[in-house]
Scaffold this active site. Sequence first.
Site, PDB file in Angstrom:
ATOM      1  N   ASP A 316     -11.795   6.966  -1.089  1.00  0.00           N
ATOM      2  CA  ASP A 316     -10.624   6.199  -1.491  1.00  0.00           C
ATOM      3  C   ASP A 316     -11.074   5.228  -2.580  1.00  0.00           C
ATOM      4  OD1 ASP A 316      -7.924   5.159  -1.283  1.00  0.00           O
ATOM      5  OD2 ASP A 316      -8.863   3.392  -0.408  1.00  0.00           O
ATOM      6  N   THR A 318      -9.691   2.286  -3.933  1.00  0.00           N
ATOM      7  CA  THR A 318      -9.613   0.858  -3.651  1.00  0.00           C
ATOM      8  C   THR A 318     -10.459   0.510  -2.436  1.00  0.00           C
ATOM      9  OG1 THR A 318      -7.362   0.834  -4.518  1.00  0.00           O
ATOM     10  CG2 THR A 318      -8.064  -1.061  -3.221  1.00  0.00           C
ATOM     11  N   ASP A 556     -10.694   1.984   3.697  1.00  0.00           N
ATOM     12  CA  ASP A 556     -10.601   0.677   4.344  1.00  0.00           C
ATOM     13  C   ASP A 556      -9.175   0.282   4.665  1.00  0.00           C
ATOM     14  OD1 ASP A 556      -9.666   0.230   1.805  1.00  0.00           O
ATOM     15  OD2 ASP A 556     -10.752  -1.647   1.499  1.00  0.00           O
TER      16      ASP A 556
END
Length: 800
Positions: A316, A318, A556
């Site tokens: 991912d 970000t 996250d």
Amino acid sequence: MTQRVGSEASTTRTSDGAVEHRPGGLSSAEVAERVARGEVNDVPVRSSRSTADIVRANVFTRFNAIIGVLWVIMLVVAPIQDSLFGFVIIANTGIGIIQELRAKKTLDGLAVIGEAKPKVRRDGTATEVPVSEIVLGDCVELGPGDKIVVDGEVAESESLEVDESLLTGEADPVVKHPGDQVMSGSFVVAGGGAFTATKVGREAYAAQLAEEASRFTLVHSELRSGISTILKYVTWMMVPTAIGLILSQLVVKESDLRGSIARTVGGIVPMIPEGLVLLTSVAFAIGVVRLGRRQCLVQELPAIEGLARVDVVCLDKTGTLTEGGMDVTELRTLGGADEAYVRTVLGALGESDPRPNASLQAIIDAYPDGEEWRCTQALPFSSARKYSGAAFSESDGESSAWLLGAPDVLLPDGDPVLAQTDELNEKGLRVLLLARVDGELDAPGIAERAEAAALVVLEQRLRPDASDTLAYFADQRVAAKVISGDNAVSVGAVAGKLGLAGAEDTVDARKLPAEREEMAARLDEATVFGRVTPQQKRSMVAALQSKGHTVAMTGDGVNDVLALKDADIGVSMGSGSEATKAVAQIVLLNNSFATLPYVVAEGRRVIGNITRVATLFLTKTVYSVLLAVLVVITGIEYPFLPRHLTLLSTLTIGVPAFFLALAPNKERAKPQFVKRVMRYAVPSGIVAAAATFLTYQLARAHYTGPDALGAETSAATLTLFLVSIWVLAIIARPYTWWRIALVLAMGGAFLVVLAVPWLQDFFALRLVGTVMPWTAVGVAAAGGLLVEVAWRWVERRFPV
């Protein structure tokens, strides 16, 4: 940090049995009263096995029981040197216990750091408390990404959306209103609110879920299951062979009883690969300690092994490739909008969300709200819809409603504003559109009526270690796929800055085929995927797995939870949401993507080295079983006493295996552990048994007299040692200085035993004459060459 929210006390239920909600939560006295009554969420969330479990698992094993009985027998009937194998087992068991206790201490310490601490209102104050201190009737606050840790009933809801897929399998978030039930194990995907705890402790599912997610375990591992399979085969071979050997030595032979018992035990003990399970446990435990020093919490130990087998890692953007924070670099007004007014709108939007994400936090920092606008409706950000919104009653009495989100979602195809957006995305910048709308924010098709007012340009902070980490995966032939909810072009530009090969080949996930096989083909072709929904992330992981890939997923945010759960290995950042940390097998508490190569390297060390040492242990088992069979068939005395095989096992297996099991190993993990081990152990064991038995028979024909058996045993021991050290030398490849030194040291130690008189007497080893010792060396040399030929043949004949 605390926040005042009210001062009323609360009870769990009203007189009619309904749940009573009060905004101030419980008082300290009420909390103490509930704790005294046992109405507390006291189910222990363990990150590791208890000390008693560790001791029990290392001491009370099937093989330890067998060896323990044989040890007691030898202590009674034979000299102490024939009982050395028992002391070795005690030492090995102690080492295993100590190493696992070290791992337990590391895991427990890291688990405290990474433990979820929900916000609970007490005495009118919202404060963080450990999960285990929540009591019945507590008012627990919720925000995006929060895991619901106990069962309860919703007291407050601000567009609260809960994902219950981990419980029900239903992927769509459920909108929760006051009075609705929330179940532990679910998590918040959008909005916020609070709920009153109605079930805690063992009545709630959360404690069981959290305990199971963070338990110290060695199950569901190809390595562990492979060793279990091997031990099962060994048991089948060992039991009938041992029975035959006992009958042969105690009934068929008419020699002294004590000597027969000693040689019988000497034949049974080496059949047991007792150190294999120990070294596997020690290797895993030391891996946990090493990774713990890098602030890496391994919630399931097989994750160390699993990440070493990964050939695709899905990232991912970000929080993984970029740091969580962002900065507003530019504000472009559209359609003649007044910039001062737009700044006020952005400030009001920031003020309307009590738990802003990274993008909105950057806007709050840049445009603090300077006017008193009252928020009349809020629409929290959702990864599925890609925008948030709010409606206001402005300071002059006017009303307005606004959306803030992805321009390519809020604007129709071909809109000229999208050209500006694409230009900014190509530079790796993130762009949000502020648009005015009329009507209820959650009305169907509201985004289609959006009127563009401004573009907010954000710059993301690249992680300084991301480039090196991507280069590491490329060097290790692990394919990296960037899967993000952001614009594909922007994501590709960020990946390109980090040097990711194929970053220019970007795919808008909205155009991906839904059919799994077609999706898998497209995933193999491309590297960067943007505008991916949470459900699509999950489908993409499944599509990659359908092609035989072992997939790791990092993330996250709450939008990563489903994919993390379904991936072979889920990796969460320590700063990530509680939901992601709950389902991930590995949590990087230091939030450093650069820790992943160390996890991969640790897994490869464990797998590669255990494969090496397993070959050593199984070679001993094979030659021990075959020697026993040959002795039974020929009706002769077993050639060795326990002291001989204790010496050989220590020098050719025990000490070398310990060093080899803990050495660096960068070899990529390969499947079919049992086949890889047995294809080398079986021919090596056959050659060692045949060479040893041949030397023993030649020695029986050569020596005569009352001391002949000792001379025959010494000659056979020399041959078995030389063949075994040859096998060790092969397994130690590729050579480094310390591997060469290890092999030479073991050979030198054996020469010392043969040269020092008191060691000769202690181990009952005395080479007699020159003919048979050199014959033993010649037979061993021929055996070593046969082992070399056999290994090369099986590599060609049975490739894995």
